[in-house]
Design a protein around this motif. Structure first.
Motif, PDB file in Angstrom:
ATOM      1  N   LYS A 175       7.408  72.041  59.112  1.00  0.00           N
ATOM      2  CA  LYS A 175       7.647  71.393  60.707  1.00  0.00           C
ATOM      3  C   LYS A 175       7.976  69.991  60.640  1.00  0.00           C
ATOM      4  O   LYS A 175       8.840  69.990  61.272  1.00  0.00           O
ATOM      5  CB  LYS A 175       6.202  71.332  61.622  1.00  0.00           C
ATOM      6  CG  LYS A 175       6.541  71.102  62.797  1.00  0.00           C
ATOM      7  CD  LYS A 175       4.769  70.762  63.429  1.00  0.00           C
ATOM      8  CE  LYS A 175       4.812  70.434  64.958  1.00  0.00           C
ATOM      9  NZ  LYS A 175       3.928  69.770  65.393  1.00  0.00           N
ATOM     10  N   PHE A 176       7.309  69.632  59.073  1.00  0.00           N
ATOM     11  CA  PHE A 176       8.113  68.798  59.612  1.00  0.00           C
ATOM     12  C   PHE A 176      10.182  68.136  58.967  1.00  0.00           C
ATOM     13  O   PHE A 176      11.262  67.208  59.442  1.00  0.00           O
ATOM     14  CB  PHE A 176       8.000  67.210  57.971  1.00  0.00           C
ATOM     15  CG  PHE A 176       8.340  66.184  57.857  1.00  0.00           C
ATOM     16  CD1 PHE A 176       8.514  65.103  58.632  1.00  0.00           C
ATOM     17  CD2 PHE A 176       9.202  65.658  56.665  1.00  0.00           C
ATOM     18  CE1 PHE A 176       9.120  63.687  58.538  1.00  0.00           C
ATOM     19  CE2 PHE A 176       9.661  64.648  56.444  1.00  0.00           C
ATOM     20  CZ  PHE A 176       9.727  63.012  57.350  1.00  0.00           C
ATOM     21  N   ILE A 177      10.029  69.283  57.925  1.00  0.00           N
ATOM     22  CA  ILE A 177      11.770  69.672  57.434  1.00  0.00           C
ATOM     23  C   ILE A 177      12.477  69.441  58.724  1.00  0.00           C
ATOM     24  O   ILE A 177      13.491  69.540  58.894  1.00  0.00           O
ATOM     25  CB  ILE A 177      11.915  70.483  56.988  1.00  0.00           C
ATOM     26  CG1 ILE A 177      11.052  69.550  55.473  1.00  0.00           C
ATOM     27  CG2 ILE A 177      13.148  70.596  56.126  1.00  0.00           C
ATOM     28  CD1 ILE A 177      11.249  70.272  54.379  1.00  0.00           C
ATOM     29  N   ARG A 178      11.621  70.628  59.585  1.00  0.00           N
ATOM     30  CA  ARG A 178      12.696  71.153  60.710  1.00  0.00           C
ATOM     31  C   ARG A 178      12.729  70.536  62.041  1.00  0.00           C
ATOM     32  O   ARG A 178      13.342  70.182  62.863  1.00  0.00           O
ATOM     33  CB  ARG A 178      11.780  72.586  62.221  1.00  0.00           C
ATOM     34  CG  ARG A 178      11.420  73.642  60.679  1.00  0.00           C
ATOM     35  CD  ARG A 178      11.351  74.483  61.768  1.00  0.00           C
ATOM     36  NE  ARG A 178       9.334  74.575  62.449  1.00  0.00           N
ATOM     37  CZ  ARG A 178       8.497  74.546  61.784  1.00  0.00           C
ATOM     38  NH1 ARG A 178       9.050  75.067  60.557  1.00  0.00           N
ATOM     39  NH2 ARG A 178       7.788  74.616  62.429  1.00  0.00           N
ATOM     40  N   ILE A 179      11.798  69.656  62.093  1.00  0.00           N
ATOM     41  CA  ILE A 179      11.980  67.988  62.787  1.00  0.00           C
ATOM     42  C   ILE A 179      13.548  67.061  63.077  1.00  0.00           C
ATOM     43  O   ILE A 179      14.100  66.661  63.262  1.00  0.00           O
ATOM     44  CB  ILE A 179      10.764  67.307  63.387  1.00  0.00           C
ATOM     45  CG1 ILE A 179      10.106  68.677  64.154  1.00  0.00           C
ATOM     46  CG2 ILE A 179      10.738  65.973  64.112  1.00  0.00           C
ATOM     47  CD1 ILE A 179       8.330  67.825  64.689  1.00  0.00           C
ATOM     48  N   THR A 180      13.611  66.967  61.298  1.00  0.00           N
ATOM     49  CA  THR A 180      14.257  66.180  60.708  1.00  0.00           C
ATOM     50  C   THR A 180      15.811  66.360  60.843  1.00  0.00           C
ATOM     51  O   THR A 180      16.885  66.021  61.487  1.00  0.00           O
ATOM     52  CB  THR A 180      13.920  65.643  59.323  1.00  0.00           C
ATOM     53  OG1 THR A 180      12.798  65.334  58.560  1.00  0.00           O
ATOM     54  CG2 THR A 180      14.933  64.726  58.514  1.00  0.00           C
ATOM     55  N   VAL A 181      15.655  68.175  60.656  1.00  0.00           N
ATOM     56  CA  VAL A 181      16.975  68.352  60.668  1.00  0.00           C
ATOM     57  C   VAL A 181      18.128  68.219  62.237  1.00  0.00           C
ATOM     58  O   VAL A 181      19.318  68.422  62.151  1.00  0.00           O
ATOM     59  CB  VAL A 181      16.563  70.196  60.478  1.00  0.00           C
ATOM     60  CG1 VAL A 181      18.387  70.689  60.581  1.00  0.00           C
ATOM     61  CG2 VAL A 181      17.309  69.862  58.560  1.00  0.00           C
ATOM     62  N   SER A 182      16.460  68.187  63.341  1.00  0.00           N
ATOM     63  CA  SER A 182      16.751  69.190  64.712  1.00  0.00           C
ATOM     64  C   SER A 182      17.267  67.387  64.751  1.00  0.00           C
ATOM     65  O   SER A 182      18.348  67.236  65.993  1.00  0.00           O
ATOM     66  CB  SER A 182      15.525  69.437  65.413  1.00  0.00           C
ATOM     67  OG  SER A 182      15.203  70.655  64.698  1.00  0.00           O
ATOM     68  N   ILE A 183      16.546  66.500  64.383  1.00  0.00           N
ATOM     69  CA  ILE A 183      17.178  65.221  65.185  1.00  0.00           C
ATOM     70  C   ILE A 183      18.554  64.947  64.617  1.00  0.00           C
ATOM     71  O   ILE A 183      19.031  64.473  65.490  1.00  0.00           O
ATOM     72  CB  ILE A 183      16.128  64.013  64.558  1.00  0.00           C
ATOM     73  CG1 ILE A 183      14.546  64.342  65.320  1.00  0.00           C
ATOM     74  CG2 ILE A 183      16.644  62.619  65.241  1.00  0.00           C
ATOM     75  CD1 ILE A 183      13.062  63.650  64.473  1.00  0.00           C
ATOM     76  N   PHE A 184      18.505  65.265  63.394  1.00  0.00           N
ATOM     77  CA  PHE A 184      20.035  65.535  62.763  1.00  0.00           C
ATOM     78  C   PHE A 184      21.283  65.690  63.730  1.00  0.00           C
ATOM     79  O   PHE A 184      22.104  65.304  63.735  1.00  0.00           O
ATOM     80  CB  PHE A 184      20.035  65.325  61.009  1.00  0.00           C
ATOM     81  CG  PHE A 184      21.283  64.846  60.078  1.00  0.00           C
ATOM     82  CD1 PHE A 184      21.273  63.950  60.044  1.00  0.00           C
ATOM     83  CD2 PHE A 184      22.168  65.470  59.694  1.00  0.00           C
ATOM     84  CE1 PHE A 184      22.360  63.284  59.218  1.00  0.00           C
ATOM     85  CE2 PHE A 184      23.245  65.554  59.468  1.00  0.00           C
ATOM     86  CZ  PHE A 184      23.075  64.180  59.153  1.00  0.00           C
ATOM     87  N   VAL A 185      21.253  66.692  63.267  1.00  0.00           N
ATOM     88  CA  VAL A 185      22.482  67.083  64.195  1.00  0.00           C
ATOM     89  C   VAL A 185      22.755  66.521  65.660  1.00  0.00           C
ATOM     90  O   VAL A 185      23.419  67.523  66.276  1.00  0.00           O
ATOM     91  CB  VAL A 185      21.599  69.423  64.227  1.00  0.00           C
ATOM     92  CG1 VAL A 185      22.429  69.887  64.657  1.00  0.00           C
ATOM     93  CG2 VAL A 185      21.605  69.286  63.053  1.00  0.00           C
ATOM     94  N   SER A 186      21.121  67.222  66.194  1.00  0.00           N
ATOM     95  CA  SER A 186      21.156  66.363  67.971  1.00  0.00           C
ATOM     96  C   SER A 186      22.543  64.938  67.838  1.00  0.00           C
ATOM     97  O   SER A 186      23.461  65.009  68.908  1.00  0.00           O
ATOM     98  CB  SER A 186      20.160  66.622  68.866  1.00  0.00           C
ATOM     99  OG  SER A 186      18.930  65.428  67.493  1.00  0.00           O
ATOM    100  N   SER A 187      22.095  64.190  67.039  1.00  0.00           N
ATOM    101  CA  SER A 187      22.802  63.222  67.186  1.00  0.00           C
ATOM    102  C   SER A 187      23.853  63.332  66.655  1.00  0.00           C
ATOM    103  O   SER A 187      24.616  62.886  67.485  1.00  0.00           O
ATOM    104  CB  SER A 187      21.558  62.222  65.758  1.00  0.00           C
ATOM    105  OG  SER A 187      20.351  61.450  65.678  1.00  0.00           O
ATOM    106  N   ILE A 188      24.567  64.006  65.644  1.00  0.00           N
ATOM    107  CA  ILE A 188      26.005  63.665  65.524  1.00  0.00           C
ATOM    108  C   ILE A 188      26.446  64.868  66.843  1.00  0.00           C
ATOM    109  O   ILE A 188      27.463  64.469  66.950  1.00  0.00           O
ATOM    110  CB  ILE A 188      25.973  64.994  64.269  1.00  0.00           C
ATOM    111  CG1 ILE A 188      25.093  64.867  63.235  1.00  0.00           C
ATOM    112  CG2 ILE A 188      27.640  65.787  64.301  1.00  0.00           C
ATOM    113  CD1 ILE A 188      25.625  65.172  61.232  1.00  0.00           C
ATOM    114  N   THR A 189      26.016  65.374  67.101  1.00  0.00           N
ATOM    115  CA  THR A 189      26.666  66.027  68.211  1.00  0.00           C
ATOM    116  C   THR A 189      26.252  65.530  70.336  1.00  0.00           C
ATOM    117  O   THR A 189      27.455  65.533  70.142  1.00  0.00           O
ATOM    118  CB  THR A 189      25.599  67.371  68.801  1.00  0.00           C
ATOM    119  OG1 THR A 189      24.690  68.512  68.017  1.00  0.00           O
ATOM    120  CG2 THR A 189      26.111  68.195  70.096  1.00  0.00           C
ATOM    121  N   ILE A 190      25.422  64.542  69.725  1.00  0.00           N
ATOM    122  CA  ILE A 190      25.814  63.778  70.706  1.00  0.00           C
ATOM    123  C   ILE A 190      26.666  62.667  70.972  1.00  0.00           C
ATOM    124  O   ILE A 190      26.892  62.000  71.719  1.00  0.00           O
ATOM    125  CB  ILE A 190      24.034  62.863  71.666  1.00  0.00           C
ATOM    126  CG1 ILE A 190      23.227  64.137  71.919  1.00  0.00           C
ATOM    127  CG2 ILE A 190      24.535  61.906  72.412  1.00  0.00           C
ATOM    128  CD1 ILE A 190      21.686  63.884  71.662  1.00  0.00           C
TER     129      ILE A 190
END
Length: 333
Positions: free
Chosen positions: A3-18
């Motif tokens: 779960k921790f890795i999934r959250i970290t990846v989601s934050i990283f991807v969404s930050s780049i996209t935004i």
């Protein structure tokens, strides 16, 4: 993937996209375009927050059994006593003393009874928490019932200007109304947690304040220490019920560790010398082996709300103590 890795990846991807879709573009805007954009974003956020609070569209939906547990626990918020039918018997009065309105949780009297002795209850917000559950066991077998609930109202000790001013008002009203029975109901101040010194000043202060009360009352009952529930407990409990139903037991309080922190409270109260006072305890109703229970395992009802107060479910555990206490008062006054 954890779960921790999934959250970290989601934050990283969404930050780049935004950053590429939004941030790079608005950073190139001049102030004439930027001001309206900021205004629209702020206004949109206001409408969104209001909608979340007011419209059921945003409410999370759960299976029927979980929804029942959530609803039953939320019914105990924010303070269960605010909806207590017994409160209709009590009338708030104007307090003329120098207590700020924000610090005055409750001051007034309840419907007169048919007994031959008067009762006064004073302390902090826990007066409102326990007032009616205790009062109910007297079955109106009293002549008068008054209450005072102030921020910093510890009753027998003070650790700030706020609590000292509350103490002044308490003493004044005890002298004015001279209740036959005085209850002091409170969560104790932090200064009583400190190690006990030789000729301990806190114990001396307790004795001096109690002696003043004893001049005007026949009997004085003081609440002993009880389990300290953490802030925001009910929200945390419901989060576990919904997301981690198999991880509820760790929410109970470690009894040994808790009592170790609170040992100086109990010791000080044991050291107090008084003629008309008795200390009563509710901590044992929450005790089970090496823990203090924080919720009902069968009904999954929390014993504490989000402000450290006892919920209706927790107060129900205390009813035998309150019944015994009321009987003792009526037999001895």
């Amino acid at each position: 993937m954890s779960k921790f890795i999934r959250i970290t990846v989601s934050i990283f991807v969404s930050s780049i996209t935004i950053h590429h879709i939004f941030e790079q573009k608005y950073l190139k805007l001049d102030w004439k375009a930027l001001v309206p954009l900021v205004f629209i974003l702020v206004l949109g956020n206001v409408f969104l927050q209001n909608s979340i609070r007011e419209h059921s569209f945003w409410n999370a939906t759960y299976p029927a059994d979980i929804q029942r547990i959530v609803s039953m626990n939320k019914a105990q918020l924010p303070n269960f006593w605010a909806l207590d039918p017994q409160m209709k018997d009590c009338t708030e009065e104007v307090l003329e003393d120098s207590i700020e309105p924000s610090r005055n949780y409750g001051y007034g009297h309840c419907q007169q009874g048919h007994g031959n002795f008067s009762i006064m209850m004073l302390g902090n917000s826990f007066v409102l928490n326990f007032m009616n559950p205790i009062r109910a066991h007297f079955h109106q077998n009293y002549s008068d019932f008054r209450y005072m609930s102030f921020s910093g109202g510890y009753g027998i000790t003070a650790d700030s200007g706020e609590s000292r001013s509350s103490m002044v008002v308490f003493k004044k009203h005890v002298q004015q109304f001279k209740p036959d029975v005085l209850f002091i109901i409170m969560k104790h101040s932090y200064n009583v947690l400190f190690p006990i010194l030789e000729n301990d000043q806190i114990v001396q202060e307790m004795e001096e304040n109690i002696k003043i009360y004893e001049k005007f009352v026949k009997k004085l009952y003081i609440m002993n220490h009880f389990p300290t529930f953490e802030e925001n407990f009910l929200n945390r409990f419901l989060q576990n019920v919904i997301n981690r139903p198999d991880e509820l037991e760790p929410l109970h309080i470690n009894r040994r560790e808790h009592d170790k922190v609170m040992k100086f409270v109990r010791k000080r109260l044991q050291m107090v010398k008084c003629e008309k006072c008795e200390f009563f305890d509710i901590s044992h109703v929450f005790a089970e082996d090496d823990k203090y229970l924080t919720f009902d395992r069968d009904e999954l009802l929390a014993y504490a709300d989000n402000t450290g107060h006892i919920t209706a479910a927790g107060v129900k555990l205390c009813e035998p103590v309150f019944e015994k206490l009321a009987k003792k008062v009526m037999d001895n006054v």
